[in-house]
Design a protein around this motif. Structure first.
Motif, mmCIF file in Angstrom:
data_model
loop_
_atom_site.group_PDB
_atom_site.id
_atom_site.type_symbol
_atom_site.label_atom_id
_atom_site.label_comp_id
_atom_site.label_asym_id
_atom_site.label_seq_id
_atom_site.Cartn_x
_atom_site.Cartn_y
_atom_site.Cartn_z
ATOM 1 N N TYR A 40 5.587 32.833 32.969
ATOM 2 C CA TYR A 40 6.963 33.269 32.677
ATOM 3 C C TYR A 40 7.766 32.110 32.090
ATOM 4 N N GLY A 41 7.658 30.943 32.709
ATOM 5 C CA GLY A 41 8.356 29.768 32.205
ATOM 6 C C GLY A 41 7.893 29.393 30.811
ATOM 7 N N ASP A 42 6.563 29.423 30.598
ATOM 8 C CA ASP A 42 6.017 29.102 29.275
ATOM 9 C C ASP A 42 6.516 30.090 28.227
ATOM 10 N N TYR A 43 6.586 31.363 28.584
ATOM 11 C CA TYR A 43 7.049 32.377 27.633
ATOM 12 C C TYR A 43 8.483 32.085 27.190
ATOM 13 N N ILE A 44 9.345 31.818 28.157
ATOM 14 C CA ILE A 44 10.757 31.553 27.839
ATOM 15 C C ILE A 44 10.899 30.313 26.961
ATOM 16 N N LEU A 45 10.158 29.258 27.290
ATOM 17 C CA LEU A 45 10.264 28.011 26.536
ATOM 18 C C LEU A 45 9.723 28.159 25.108
ATOM 19 N N HIS A 46 8.712 28.983 24.925
ATOM 20 C CA HIS A 46 8.120 29.149 23.604
ATOM 21 C C HIS A 46 8.846 30.189 22.744
ATOM 22 N N HIS A 47 9.468 31.179 23.392
ATOM 23 C CA HIS A 47 10.121 32.246 22.651
ATOM 24 C C HIS A 47 11.649 32.150 22.664
ATOM 25 N N GLY A 48 12.187 31.340 23.545
ATOM 26 C CA GLY A 48 13.644 31.194 23.612
ATOM 27 C C GLY A 48 14.343 32.397 24.204
ATOM 28 N N LYS A 49 13.601 33.255 24.884
ATOM 29 C CA LYS A 49 14.170 34.445 25.514
ATOM 30 C C LYS A 49 13.225 34.914 26.617
ATOM 31 N N LYS A 50 13.701 35.846 27.430
ATOM 32 C CA LYS A 50 12.863 36.422 28.463
ATOM 33 C C LYS A 50 11.972 37.510 27.854
ATOM 34 N N PRO A 51 10.832 37.812 28.477
ATOM 35 C CA PRO A 51 9.959 38.868 27.972
ATOM 36 C C PRO A 51 10.698 40.205 27.910
ATOM 37 N N ASP A 52 10.298 41.062 26.972
ATOM 38 C CA ASP A 52 10.960 42.355 26.817
ATOM 39 C C ASP A 52 10.671 43.291 27.981
ATOM 40 N N ASN A 53 9.440 43.299 28.460
ATOM 41 C CA ASN A 53 9.101 44.134 29.607
ATOM 42 C C ASN A 53 7.824 43.606 30.262
ATOM 43 N N VAL A 54 7.545 44.079 31.462
ATOM 44 C CA VAL A 54 6.410 43.582 32.241
ATOM 45 C C VAL A 54 5.084 43.939 31.575
ATOM 46 N N TYR A 55 4.998 45.142 30.996
ATOM 47 C CA TYR A 55 3.746 45.570 30.374
ATOM 48 C C TYR A 55 3.329 44.614 29.262
ATOM 49 N N ASN A 106 14.366 20.853 34.044
ATOM 50 C CA ASN A 106 13.978 22.200 33.621
ATOM 51 C C ASN A 106 15.145 22.914 32.937
ATOM 52 N N ARG A 107 16.006 22.147 32.251
ATOM 53 C CA ARG A 107 17.276 22.685 31.755
ATOM 54 C C ARG A 107 17.102 23.896 30.829
ATOM 55 N N SER A 108 16.193 23.806 29.855
ATOM 56 C CA SER A 108 16.019 24.914 28.907
ATOM 57 C C SER A 108 15.655 26.200 29.638
ATOM 58 N N LEU A 109 14.758 26.099 30.614
ATOM 59 C CA LEU A 109 14.355 27.265 31.387
ATOM 60 C C LEU A 109 15.487 27.749 32.284
ATOM 61 N N VAL A 110 16.136 26.823 32.990
ATOM 62 C CA VAL A 110 17.185 27.193 33.944
ATOM 63 C C VAL A 110 18.362 27.874 33.245
ATOM 64 N N LEU A 111 18.751 27.392 32.085
ATOM 65 C CA LEU A 111 19.865 28.008 31.362
ATOM 66 C C LEU A 111 19.549 29.449 30.985
ATOM 67 N N LYS A 112 18.301 29.719 30.612
ATOM 68 C CA LYS A 112 17.899 31.088 30.296
ATOM 69 C C LYS A 112 17.879 31.946 31.560
ATOM 70 N N VAL A 113 17.424 31.358 32.654
ATOM 71 C CA VAL A 113 17.381 32.074 33.927
ATOM 72 C C VAL A 113 18.789 32.438 34.389
ATOM 73 N N LEU A 114 19.724 31.494 34.274
ATOM 74 C CA LEU A 114 21.094 31.719 34.712
ATOM 75 C C LEU A 114 21.814 32.725 33.830
ATOM 76 N N GLY A 115 21.531 32.666 32.523
ATOM 77 C CA GLY A 115 22.187 33.564 31.588
ATOM 78 C C GLY A 115 23.663 33.241 31.412
ATOM 79 N N HIS A 116 24.369 34.099 30.693
ATOM 80 C CA HIS A 116 25.795 33.882 30.419
ATOM 81 C C HIS A 116 26.679 34.876 31.168
ATOM 82 N N ASN A 117 26.060 35.820 31.844
ATOM 83 C CA ASN A 117 26.797 36.856 32.553
ATOM 84 C C ASN A 117 27.012 36.434 34.001
#
Length: 219
Positions: free
Chosen positions: A16-31, A99-110
């Motif tokens: 999950y962490g690798d996906y976010i760091l490589h794509h700059g976003k969270k995965p679209d869905n679990v499947y 882990n700033r790049s990952l944490v910022l995506k995890v926290l989000g802006h909302n």
């Protein structure tokens, strides 16, 4: 016979962490996330019910690791509660920064999502606060009787609000090595109790000037 890939909680966190760091976003869905990483969707649900649950785990794990590391420091047992808290916070924010790049995506802006995703972090923080002896805290010992006698739950809520404010400050900090976040922690660790007691006013005024300068005058 083909070797079956064993998907553990730790492996999913890593993927999950690798996906976010490589794509700059969270995965679209679990499947799709499972398919791209070569395992079955059902294996994901053995460990997590959603990506939100992973986000919760990441934040709480970083804090728990910080508490554990802080407790191994020389002199920890004889340190004051304030020193224990500051040391733990400094390590926690170092972990966040690593882990700033990952944490910022995890926290989000909302902010609503932040409230949801930080629920496990809050529980871990409450357990940590319960280990501290507030009676030895200078600002409590000098406070009025009604402040000394505030409930443990109120103290926990107060310190949680302080940690949330520090995370928000860190998110916006642009100083080298995020040194202003360390300064923020040092300047504000007692402030919650000061504000309840309304004394001393000088410290509150100094804090106000600091927050105004750092929050509203950044280029």
């Amino acid at each position: 016979m083909e070797n079956e890939t064993i998907i553990t909680e730790e492996k999913i966190l890593e993927l999950y962490g690798d996906y976010i760091l490589h794509h700059g976003k969270k995965p679209d869905n679990v499947y799709l996330f499972a398919k791209e990483n070569g395992f079955e969707e059902k294996d994901f649900y053995v460990h997590f019910s959603s990506f939100e649950q992973i986000d919760k785990k990441i934040l709480s794990s970083l804090f728990l690791q910080s508490v554990e590391l802080s407790s191994t420091a020389d002199g920890f047992e004889n340190a004051s509660s304030k020193e224990k808290m500051l040391n733990t916070y400094f390590i926690f924010f170092e972990n966040l920064t690593m882990n700033r790049s990952l944490v910022l995506k995890v926290l989000g802006h909302n902010k609503i999502y932040f409230t949801k995703v930080s629920s496990e972090l809050r529980e871990a923080h409450q357990r940590f606060v319960k280990t501290l002896n507030f009676n030895e805290w200078e600002i409590i010992s000098k406070a009025k009787d009604n402040i000394k006698n505030i409930s443990e739950k109120a103290k926990e809520q107060l310190l949680w609000a302080h940690l949330v404010s520090a995370v928000e400050f860190w998110k916006k900090d642009t100083s080298p090595s995020f040194e202003k976040t360390d300064l923020y922690l040092e300047k504000t660790i007692d402030t919650g109790f000061d504000l309840i007691d309304n004394e001393p006013l000088r410290k509150v005024m100094d804090l106000g000037k600091f927050l105004f300068k750092e929050t509203f005058k950044k280029n």
